[in-house]
Design an enzyme around this catalytic site. Structure first.
Site, PDB file in Angstrom:
ATOM      1  N   THR A  38       1.149  -0.698  -0.370  1.00  0.00           N
ATOM      2  CA  THR A  38      -0.087   0.041   0.291  1.00  0.00           C
ATOM      3  C   THR A  38       1.114   1.306   0.066  1.00  0.00           C
ATOM      4  O   THR A  38       0.676   2.461  -0.518  1.00  0.00           O
ATOM      5  CB  THR A  38      -0.243   0.235   1.492  1.00  0.00           C
ATOM      6  OG1 THR A  38      -2.274  -0.995   1.611  1.00  0.00           O
ATOM      7  CG2 THR A  38      -1.960   1.326   1.688  1.00  0.00           C
ATOM      8  N   LYS A  48       1.524  11.477  -0.529  1.00  0.00           N
ATOM      9  CA  LYS A  48       2.921  12.698  -0.699  1.00  0.00           C
ATOM     10  C   LYS A  48       3.413  13.128  -2.075  1.00  0.00           C
ATOM     11  O   LYS A  48       3.642  14.356  -2.549  1.00  0.00           O
ATOM     12  CB  LYS A  48       3.883  12.185  -0.073  1.00  0.00           C
ATOM     13  CG  LYS A  48       3.269  12.499   1.463  1.00  0.00           C
ATOM     14  CD  LYS A  48       3.115  11.068   2.683  1.00  0.00           C
ATOM     15  CE  LYS A  48       1.797  11.773   2.683  1.00  0.00           C
ATOM     16  NZ  LYS A  48       0.794  10.635   3.160  1.00  0.00           N
ATOM     17  N   ILE A 180      -5.884  10.397   6.141  1.00  0.00           N
ATOM     18  CA  ILE A 180      -6.485  10.493   5.018  1.00  0.00           C
ATOM     19  C   ILE A 180      -7.278  11.603   4.352  1.00  0.00           C
ATOM     20  O   ILE A 180      -6.649  11.716   3.023  1.00  0.00           O
ATOM     21  CB  ILE A 180      -6.813   9.187   4.565  1.00  0.00           C
ATOM     22  CG1 ILE A 180      -5.340   8.066   5.036  1.00  0.00           C
ATOM     23  CG2 ILE A 180      -6.752   8.587   2.831  1.00  0.00           C
ATOM     24  CD1 ILE A 180      -5.849   6.596   4.782  1.00  0.00           C
ATOM     25  N   VAL A 233     -23.122  10.865   7.701  1.00  0.00           N
ATOM     26  CA  VAL A 233     -23.098  11.147   6.680  1.00  0.00           C
ATOM     27  C   VAL A 233     -24.933  10.143   6.637  1.00  0.00           C
ATOM     28  O   VAL A 233     -24.806   9.291   7.152  1.00  0.00           O
ATOM     29  CB  VAL A 233     -22.657  10.733   5.155  1.00  0.00           C
ATOM     30  CG1 VAL A 233     -22.175  12.339   5.541  1.00  0.00           C
ATOM     31  CG2 VAL A 233     -22.138   9.659   5.293  1.00  0.00           C
ATOM     32  N   GLY A 262     -10.638   4.666   7.974  1.00  0.00           N
ATOM     33  CA  GLY A 262     -10.217   3.962   8.049  1.00  0.00           C
ATOM     34  C   GLY A 262      -9.701   2.204   6.966  1.00  0.00           C
ATOM     35  O   GLY A 262     -10.660   2.543   5.731  1.00  0.00           O
ATOM     36  N   HIS A 436      19.662  29.379  14.564  1.00  0.00           N
ATOM     37  CA  HIS A 436      19.484  30.675  13.787  1.00  0.00           C
ATOM     38  C   HIS A 436      19.501  30.987  12.947  1.00  0.00           C
ATOM     39  O   HIS A 436      20.779  31.179  13.109  1.00  0.00           O
ATOM     40  CB  HIS A 436      19.090  31.822  15.262  1.00  0.00           C
ATOM     41  CG  HIS A 436      18.538  32.884  14.860  1.00  0.00           C
ATOM     42  ND1 HIS A 436      17.002  33.098  15.289  1.00  0.00           N
ATOM     43  CD2 HIS A 436      18.536  33.931  14.515  1.00  0.00           C
ATOM     44  CE1 HIS A 436      17.096  34.317  15.423  1.00  0.00           C
ATOM     45  NE2 HIS A 436      17.985  34.391  14.455  1.00  0.00           N
TER      46      HIS A 436
HETATM   47  P1  FAD Z   1       0.411  -3.338   2.654  1.00  0.00           P
HETATM   48  O1  FAD Z   1       1.564  -2.341   2.499  1.00  0.00           O
HETATM   49  O2  FAD Z   1      -0.860  -2.854   2.976  1.00  0.00           O
HETATM   50  O3  FAD Z   1       1.020  -4.258   1.904  1.00  0.00           O
HETATM   51  C1  FAD Z   1       0.533  -5.828   2.230  1.00  0.00           C
HETATM   52  C2  FAD Z   1       1.392  -6.329   1.217  1.00  0.00           C
HETATM   53  O4  FAD Z   1       0.735  -7.841   1.347  1.00  0.00           O
HETATM   54  C3  FAD Z   1       0.592  -6.247   0.025  1.00  0.00           C
HETATM   55  O5  FAD Z   1       1.278  -5.201  -1.078  1.00  0.00           O
HETATM   56  C4  FAD Z   1      -0.740  -7.152  -0.487  1.00  0.00           C
HETATM   57  O6  FAD Z   1      -0.359  -7.313  -2.422  1.00  0.00           O
HETATM   58  C5  FAD Z   1       0.290  -8.368  -0.660  1.00  0.00           C
HETATM   59  N1  FAD Z   1      -1.102  -9.244  -0.082  1.00  0.00           N
HETATM   60  C6  FAD Z   1      -1.700  -9.819   0.765  1.00  0.00           C
HETATM   61  N2  FAD Z   1      -2.364 -11.010   0.663  1.00  0.00           N
HETATM   62  C7  FAD Z   1      -1.838 -11.470  -0.001  1.00  0.00           C
HETATM   63  C8  FAD Z   1      -1.329 -12.919  -0.227  1.00  0.00           C
HETATM   64  N3  FAD Z   1      -1.967 -13.846   0.289  1.00  0.00           N
HETATM   65  N4  FAD Z   1      -0.250 -13.378  -1.095  1.00  0.00           N
HETATM   66  C9  FAD Z   1       0.473 -12.306  -1.132  1.00  0.00           C
HETATM   67  N5  FAD Z   1       0.272 -11.479  -1.048  1.00  0.00           N
HETATM   68  C10 FAD Z   1      -0.674 -10.525  -0.026  1.00  0.00           C
HETATM   69  N6  FAD Z   1       1.938   5.485   6.225  1.00  0.00           N
HETATM   70  C11 FAD Z   1       2.780   5.901   6.736  1.00  0.00           C
HETATM   71  O7  FAD Z   1       3.625   5.745   7.518  1.00  0.00           O
HETATM   72  N7  FAD Z   1       3.155   7.447   5.844  1.00  0.00           N
HETATM   73  C12 FAD Z   1       2.213   7.698   5.350  1.00  0.00           C
HETATM   74  O8  FAD Z   1       2.414   9.302   4.453  1.00  0.00           O
HETATM   75  C13 FAD Z   1       0.966   7.102   4.888  1.00  0.00           C
HETATM   76  N8  FAD Z   1      -0.160   7.454   4.287  1.00  0.00           N
HETATM   77  C14 FAD Z   1      -0.623   6.604   3.707  1.00  0.00           C
HETATM   78  C15 FAD Z   1      -2.055   7.340   2.601  1.00  0.00           C
HETATM   79  C16 FAD Z   1      -2.503   6.775   2.179  1.00  0.00           C
HETATM   80  C17 FAD Z   1      -3.536   7.054   1.163  1.00  0.00           C
HETATM   81  C18 FAD Z   1      -3.060   4.951   2.957  1.00  0.00           C
HETATM   82  C19 FAD Z   1      -3.866   4.360   2.140  1.00  0.00           C
HETATM   83  C20 FAD Z   1      -2.061   4.701   3.447  1.00  0.00           C
HETATM   84  C21 FAD Z   1      -1.310   5.417   3.909  1.00  0.00           C
HETATM   85  N9  FAD Z   1       0.174   4.992   4.752  1.00  0.00           N
HETATM   86  C22 FAD Z   1       0.954   6.021   5.345  1.00  0.00           C
HETATM   87  C23 FAD Z   1       0.032   3.734   5.986  1.00  0.00           C
HETATM   88  C24 FAD Z   1       0.224   2.713   5.538  1.00  0.00           C
HETATM   89  O9  FAD Z   1       0.525   2.855   3.688  1.00  0.00           O
HETATM   90  C25 FAD Z   1       0.276   1.112   5.622  1.00  0.00           C
HETATM   91  O10 FAD Z   1       0.730   1.704   6.801  1.00  0.00           O
HETATM   92  C26 FAD Z   1       1.700   0.248   5.292  1.00  0.00           C
HETATM   93  O11 FAD Z   1       1.605   0.190   3.645  1.00  0.00           O
HETATM   94  C27 FAD Z   1       0.915  -1.586   5.681  1.00  0.00           C
HETATM   95  O12 FAD Z   1       2.421  -1.263   5.021  1.00  0.00           O
HETATM   96  P2  FAD Z   1       1.794  -3.134   5.106  1.00  0.00           P
HETATM   97  O13 FAD Z   1       3.512  -4.517   4.768  1.00  0.00           O
HETATM   98  O14 FAD Z   1       1.590  -3.905   7.069  1.00  0.00           O
HETATM   99  O15 FAD Z   1       0.597  -3.950   4.686  1.00  0.00           O
END
Ligand code: FAD
Length: 456
Positions: A38, A48, A180, A233, A262, A436
């Site tokens: 994500t 960003k 977000i 809403v 969320g 400063h």
């Molecule tokens: P994810 O990034 O969701 O990655 C999970 C991965 O697992 C995905 O690539 C998916 O394809 C893969 N996957 C899922 N199931 C399977 C499966 N069964 N087999 C194979 N692959 C699979 N966080 C920040 O810290 N700073 C920010 O500025 C920020 N901005 C954000 C802006 C937006 C619009 C959004 C939506 C989120 C933002 N976040 C931000 C949150 C951040 O993106 C997440 O906290 C972070 O990506 C979580 O990482 P993760 O590895 O847990 O999961």
């Protein structure tokens, strides 16, 4: 047999994969999309990149104030979208290269448990099984919606689609005034859309220091962003030209509704019934000292974990913690007390540790010190004097939390991260001198104030 198989290549999963190299562990990273998750593909980075475009646009619009004469700027939305995509693609390529250089096997396909420890990968060619000594669940999260607002990708969308809008929507309703929602309100308000943002709780950015939220709200008012709090809403009516959204006593008609209420954990269809992994409302329950689940040798990191912040850098830290436990058998818990949270709106809002309300709820006798940026030289030079720093300290004791609102708040907060994590006393921290003229001097002034010896 791999030492570690990781399901999911987002920040939690890829950080674990990269870090495993330090211990010489063999790693397979199973990802159904491109690596990056994500954060790289649909979150932190593209959001960003868009906000950077909005920031440049806003700065050029103000150029004459600084004695720089330009043509009235125009926004080329298509060019901004291409730049966003280039930024994302470049980082994905870089990450893929780095994973390969660290000998991580990137396995394209859908991963799920076929037993307590083995993972089967489904792709177009069929199913194959990966044997693993340890498995890390890092499947992350996806946008969630509210009843009546099912995503249709066109009129009712999530951040996933909004990041790929090919033209700027004229009129937008944003449901949810969290991080977000506010980042999109900032981007769209700054670039000229009519924006209505609705938050059910009584302030934008619920849980944030109210004075910091005021800094953002003031800017939203200047931009003409309509923020309504304390309102839920009603069911939308989609029509040929847009969507009618009832909110409290009014209805608004917009081109598109962005639902930002969320994110839900991704744990369905993972074969977890083959394991002893426990879920709490869909999130994986893990021991936060090791990231181990109830299934021996199965770990969970990132957004999918119950009760930890849904932030990319929390995912990185949990990936490191899980791999350290796998490699050494020793717990290396994440210090959740001092994880900075940054909202990349204009102006930014950043915080670390406890807010005043949280500190009081936890029974601390607190002292609060605030310093505004109105008289701070650097803020005046930049023409952005609306910001502030707030410190929450135990009376006569250490700093428990801090919030910064204003330009570069997301950079400044890291100084306060050390102050909170290392339990500094305001009087100790106040002896250090800030350069400063910098915005960070506001932190120095706040620390002096908290130590009972304000300067300016
Ligand atoms: P994810 O990034 O969701 O990655 C999970 C991965 O697992 C995905 O690539 C998916 O394809 C893969 N996957 C899922 N199931 C399977 C499966 N069964 N087999 C194979 N692959 C699979 N966080 C920040 O810290 N700073 C920010 O500025 C920020 N901005 C954000 C802006 C937006 C619009 C959004 C939506 C989120 C933002 N976040 C931000 C949150 C951040 O993106 C997440 O906290 C972070 O990506 C979580 O990482 P993760 O590895 O847990 O999961």
């Amino acid at each position: 047999m791999y030492d570690v198989v990781i399901i999911g290549g987002g920040p939690g999963g890829y950080a674990a994969a990269l870090y495993a190299h330090n211990f010489g562990l063999s790693v397979a990273l199973v990802e159904k999309d491109r690596v990056g998750g994500t954060c790289l593909l649909r979150g932190c980075i593209p959001a960003k990149a868009w906000l950077q475009t909005a920031g440049v646009y806003a700065a050029v619009r103000r150029a004459a104030e600084f004695g720089v004469i330009t043509e009235p700027p125009q926004l080329d939305w298509g060019a901004a979208l291409r730049r966003k995509n280039d930024v994302v693609d470049g980082l994905v390529r870089g990450l893929s290269g780095l994973l390969k250089a660290r000998n991580v096997d990137i396995i394209d396909g859908y991963g799920r448990f076929s037993s307590g420890r083995n993972v089967e990968v489904v792709d177009d060619a069929g199913i194959r099984t990966l044997e693993a000594s340890n498995v890390i669940i890092a499947t992350g999260s996806v946008p969630r919606s509210i009843p009546g607002y099912a995503f249709d990708g066109h009129r009712i969308v999530s951040s996933d689609e909004a990041l790929d809008w090919t033209e700027r929507p004229q009129r937008v309703a944003i449901i949810g005034g969290g991080v977000i929602g506010c980042e999109f309100a900032s981007l769209l308000g700054e670039t000229g859309s009519e924006v209505h943002i609705f938050e059910m709780l009584d302030q934008l950015l619920p849980g944030t220091e109210p004075d910091a939220v005021k800094v953002l709200s003031r800017h939203f008012r200047k931009l003409g962003v309509n923020a309504t709090t304390g309102v839920a809403v009603g069911p939308p009516q989609v029509h040929a030209g847009g969507v009618v959204v009832p909110a409290g006593d009014t209805t608004i008609d917009v081109d598109v509704v962005l639902v930002a209420v969320g994110r839900a954990p991704v744990t369905a269809d993972l074969g977890l019934e083959q394991t002893a992994v426990q879920l709490d409302r869909g999130y994986v329950v893990a021991d936060l000292t090791t990231m181990l689940t109830a299934q021996p040798n199965v770990y969970a990191v990132g957004d999918v974990v119950a009760g930890t912040p849904q932030l990319a850098h929390a995912g990185f830290a949990e990936g490191i913690a899980a791999v350290t436990h796998i490699a050494t058998g020793e717990p290396a818990p994440v210090d959740y007390r001092a994880i900075p949270l940054v909202v990349y709106t204009h102006p930014e809002v950043a915080s670390v540790g406890l807010t005043e309300t949280q500190a009081r709820e936890q029974g601390f006798d607190v002292e609060v010190t605030e310093h505004g940026m109105r008289g701070v030289g650097r803020a005046i030079i930049q023409g952005e004097t609306g910001g502030m720093v707030k410190l929450v300290a135990e009376r006569g004791g250490r700093v428990l939390g801090a919030t910064v609102a204003g330009p570069a708040a997301g950079e400044m907060i890291h100084e306060l991260m050390y102050v909170v994590a290392w339990e500094a006393m305001p009087a100790e921290a106040a002896t250090l001198i800030h350069a400063h003229p910098t915005l960070s001097e506001t932190i120095g002034e706040t620390l002096l104030g908290a130590a009972g010896r304000p300067l300016h």
